[in-house]
Structure formats: C-alpha cells, structure tokens
Design a protein around this motif. Structure first.
Motif, PDB file in Angstrom:
ATOM      1  N   ALA A  21       0.932  -1.203  -0.034  1.00 25.78           N
ATOM      2  CA  ALA A  21      -0.072  -0.028  -0.133  1.00 25.78           C
ATOM      3  C   ALA A  21       0.736   1.240  -0.040  1.00 25.78           C
ATOM      4  CB  ALA A  21      -0.924   0.118   1.266  1.00 25.78           C
ATOM      5  N   GLU A  22       1.798   1.092   0.937  1.00 26.41           N
ATOM      6  CA  GLU A  22       2.777   2.421   0.983  1.00 26.41           C
ATOM      7  C   GLU A  22       3.595   2.749  -0.523  1.00 26.41           C
ATOM      8  OE1 GLU A  22       3.900   4.700   3.733  1.00 26.41           O
ATOM      9  OE2 GLU A  22       1.646   4.376   3.657  1.00 26.41           O
ATOM     10  N   GLU A  23       4.030   1.542  -1.106  1.00 26.60           N
ATOM     11  CA  GLU A  23       4.636   1.375  -2.266  1.00 26.60           C
ATOM     12  C   GLU A  23       3.588   2.188  -3.521  1.00 26.60           C
ATOM     13  OE1 GLU A  23       7.498  -1.015  -5.388  1.00 26.60           O
ATOM     14  OE2 GLU A  23       5.810  -2.107  -4.123  1.00 26.60           O
ATOM     15  N   GLN A  24       2.382   1.570  -3.607  1.00 24.00           N
ATOM     16  CA  GLN A  24       1.428   1.804  -4.267  1.00 24.00           C
ATOM     17  C   GLN A  24       1.006   3.721  -4.298  1.00 24.00           C
ATOM     18  OE1 GLN A  24       0.166   0.024  -6.886  1.00 24.00           O
ATOM     19  NE2 GLN A  24      -0.886   1.798  -7.904  1.00 24.00           N
ATOM     20  N   SER A  25       0.873   3.830  -2.984  1.00 21.07           N
ATOM     21  CA  SER A  25       0.496   5.431  -2.716  1.00 21.07           C
ATOM     22  C   SER A  25       1.675   6.244  -3.217  1.00 21.07           C
ATOM     23  CB  SER A  25       0.467   5.421  -1.275  1.00 21.07           C
ATOM     24  OG  SER A  25       1.452   5.686  -0.496  1.00 21.07           O
ATOM     25  N   ARG A  26       2.848   5.989  -3.245  1.00 18.10           N
ATOM     26  CA  ARG A  26       3.880   6.855  -3.745  1.00 18.10           C
ATOM     27  C   ARG A  26       4.305   6.756  -5.167  1.00 18.10           C
ATOM     28  NH1 ARG A  26       4.956  10.089   0.756  1.00 18.10           N
ATOM     29  NH2 ARG A  26       4.961   8.872   2.441  1.00 18.10           N
ATOM     30  N   ARG A  27       3.566   5.916  -5.974  1.00 17.31           N
ATOM     31  CA  ARG A  27       3.682   5.857  -7.441  1.00 17.31           C
ATOM     32  C   ARG A  27       3.010   7.139  -7.976  1.00 17.31           C
ATOM     33  NH1 ARG A  27       2.897  -0.608  -8.290  1.00 17.31           N
ATOM     34  NH2 ARG A  27       4.730  -1.206  -7.690  1.00 17.31           N
ATOM     35  N   GLN A  28       3.426   7.419  -9.179  1.00 16.85           N
ATOM     36  CA  GLN A  28       3.219   8.520 -10.094  1.00 16.85           C
ATOM     37  C   GLN A  28       2.269   7.948 -11.014  1.00 16.85           C
ATOM     38  OE1 GLN A  28       3.573  11.806  -9.514  1.00 16.85           O
ATOM     39  NE2 GLN A  28       4.498  11.066  -7.380  1.00 16.85           N
ATOM     40  N   SER A  29       1.111   7.333 -10.721  1.00 17.41           N
ATOM     41  CA  SER A  29       0.272   6.575 -11.745  1.00 17.41           C
ATOM     42  C   SER A  29      -1.328   7.043 -11.553  1.00 17.41           C
ATOM     43  CB  SER A  29       0.407   5.276 -11.711  1.00 17.41           C
ATOM     44  OG  SER A  29      -0.067   4.623 -10.742  1.00 17.41           O
ATOM     45  N   ASN A  30      -2.180   6.640 -12.300  1.00 13.42           N
ATOM     46  CA  ASN A  30      -3.629   6.889 -12.384  1.00 13.42           C
ATOM     47  C   ASN A  30      -4.218   5.597 -11.377  1.00 13.42           C
ATOM     48  OD1 ASN A  30      -3.342   4.950 -14.533  1.00 13.42           O
ATOM     49  ND2 ASN A  30      -4.798   6.020 -15.516  1.00 13.42           N
ATOM     50  N   LEU A  31      -3.386   4.841 -11.097  1.00 13.63           N
ATOM     51  CA  LEU A  31      -4.102   3.849 -10.337  1.00 13.63           C
ATOM     52  C   LEU A  31      -3.611   3.939  -8.830  1.00 13.63           C
ATOM     53  CD1 LEU A  31      -3.187   0.889 -12.795  1.00 13.63           C
ATOM     54  CD2 LEU A  31      -5.281   2.105 -12.506  1.00 13.63           C
ATOM     55  N   LYS A  32      -3.254   4.994  -8.478  1.00 14.24           N
ATOM     56  CA  LYS A  32      -2.584   5.474  -7.106  1.00 14.24           C
ATOM     57  C   LYS A  32      -3.854   4.965  -6.214  1.00 14.24           C
ATOM     58  CE  LYS A  32      -0.039   9.138  -5.243  1.00 14.24           C
ATOM     59  NZ  LYS A  32       0.413  10.520  -5.228  1.00 14.24           N
ATOM     60  N   TRP A  33      -5.239   5.198  -6.533  1.00 17.69           N
ATOM     61  CA  TRP A  33      -6.189   5.060  -5.633  1.00 17.69           C
ATOM     62  C   TRP A  33      -6.339   3.294  -5.018  1.00 17.69           C
ATOM     63  CZ3 TRP A  33      -9.500   1.189  -7.548  1.00 17.69           C
ATOM     64  CH2 TRP A  33      -9.271   0.943  -8.641  1.00 17.69           C
ATOM     65  N   ARG A  34      -5.742   2.491  -5.787  1.00 23.67           N
ATOM     66  CA  ARG A  34      -5.683   1.040  -5.313  1.00 23.67           C
ATOM     67  C   ARG A  34      -5.040   0.786  -4.058  1.00 23.67           C
ATOM     68  NH1 ARG A  34      -3.160  -2.637  -9.894  1.00 23.67           N
ATOM     69  NH2 ARG A  34      -4.392  -4.188  -9.126  1.00 23.67           N
ATOM     70  N   CYS A  35      -4.281   1.904  -3.611  1.00 22.89           N
ATOM     71  CA  CYS A  35      -3.677   1.851  -2.387  1.00 22.89           C
ATOM     72  C   CYS A  35      -4.482   1.582  -1.121  1.00 22.89           C
ATOM     73  CB  CYS A  35      -2.452   2.683  -2.197  1.00 22.89           C
ATOM     74  SG  CYS A  35      -3.115   4.245  -1.885  1.00 22.89           S
ATOM     75  N   ILE A  36      -5.875   2.242  -1.481  1.00 17.10           N
ATOM     76  CA  ILE A  36      -6.772   2.099  -0.368  1.00 17.10           C
ATOM     77  C   ILE A  36      -7.354   0.925  -0.177  1.00 17.10           C
ATOM     78  CG2 ILE A  36      -9.045   3.196   0.308  1.00 17.10           C
ATOM     79  CD1 ILE A  36      -8.482   5.563  -1.797  1.00 17.10           C
ATOM     80  N   ASP A  37      -7.574   0.029  -1.149  1.00 21.69           N
ATOM     81  CA  ASP A  37      -7.925  -1.417  -1.001  1.00 21.69           C
ATOM     82  C   ASP A  37      -6.716  -2.222  -0.233  1.00 21.69           C
ATOM     83  OD1 ASP A  37     -10.037  -0.945  -2.215  1.00 21.69           O
ATOM     84  OD2 ASP A  37      -9.339  -1.526  -4.374  1.00 21.69           O
ATOM     85  N   MET A  38      -5.362  -1.635  -0.606  1.00 25.16           N
ATOM     86  CA  MET A  38      -4.319  -2.349   0.100  1.00 25.16           C
ATOM     87  C   MET A  38      -4.376  -1.970   1.699  1.00 25.16           C
ATOM     88  SD  MET A  38      -1.475  -2.292  -2.574  1.00 25.16           S
ATOM     89  CE  MET A  38      -1.705  -2.741  -4.391  1.00 25.16           C
ATOM     90  N   TYR A  39      -4.671  -0.709   2.023  1.00 27.09           N
ATOM     91  CA  TYR A  39      -4.598  -0.331   3.563  1.00 27.09           C
ATOM     92  C   TYR A  39      -5.555  -1.012   4.111  1.00 27.09           C
ATOM     93  CZ  TYR A  39      -1.280   3.605   2.582  1.00 27.09           C
ATOM     94  OH  TYR A  39      -0.318   4.237   2.462  1.00 27.09           O
ATOM     95  N   ASN A  40      -6.855  -1.250   3.510  1.00 28.59           N
ATOM     96  CA  ASN A  40      -7.992  -1.801   4.316  1.00 28.59           C
ATOM     97  C   ASN A  40      -7.709  -3.161   4.534  1.00 28.59           C
ATOM     98  OD1 ASN A  40      -9.433   0.649   4.414  1.00 28.59           O
ATOM     99  ND2 ASN A  40     -10.334   0.431   2.591  1.00 28.59           N
ATOM    100  N   ALA A  41      -7.283  -3.849   3.362  1.00 30.93           N
ATOM    101  CA  ALA A  41      -6.701  -5.268   3.481  1.00 30.93           C
ATOM    102  C   ALA A  41      -5.853  -5.619   4.513  1.00 30.93           C
ATOM    103  CB  ALA A  41      -6.308  -6.038   2.144  1.00 30.93           C
TER     104      ALA A  41
END
Length: 82
Positions: A21-41
């Motif tokens: 989740a932390e890695e995804q939240s730092r990416r410069q992409s339009n899929l950044k929102w996927r980190c929310i699912d990872m945090y919740n998981a």
C-alpha cells in the motif's frame, strides 16, 4: 517478505499488504487509488490476526495518505481508528 507471508500468512500478510500500500501510494500513476484497498486489506488482516498495534499503524498510514491527497474527512476517520 512475500516468502514469509506465503509460509505464515496470519503473521506476515498484513505487513506485506501495508508495504505494498505504501509503495502504491507513492507511485506516479492513475492507479494510485488502489492503495486504499491495500490499506484496508492490511487493517483487516492485522485485525484477524490480533495484531492491534499493526492494525493501528495501517490505519495511521492510511490517514496520512488521505492527508496527502487533501481528503481530511477520510483522514480523520482512519486516525480515529488508529
């Protein structure tokens, strides 16, 4: 970490999900929102395993993510859970 999670899911899954989740939240992409699912998981995994301190950490990290994207209401929700 992936090998450890594969061998002991109850102990390592929440940690791996939080790192992803932390890695995804730092990416410069339009899929950044996927980190929310990872945090919740990660939060749910830590809760199931009884790791309340790691559950709190994941909530805190999710709160900081929402502060970065200027969503103070969501950030407050996660900080309250932490």
């Amino acid at each position: 970490m992936k090998d450890a999670a594969a061998g002991s899911d109850w102990n390592f899954a929440n940690k791996l999900l939080l790192l992803e989740a932390e890695e995804q939240s730092r990416r410069q992409s339009n899929l950044k929102w996927r980190c929310i699912d990872m945090y919740n998981a990660s939060i749910e995994s830590a809760k199931r395993s009884g790791f309340i301190h790691e559950q709190g950490l994941a909530c805190e990290k999710a709160g900081f993510y929402f502060m970065r994207v200027k969503n103070k209401e969501k950030a407050f929700e996660y900080f309250q859970q932490a």
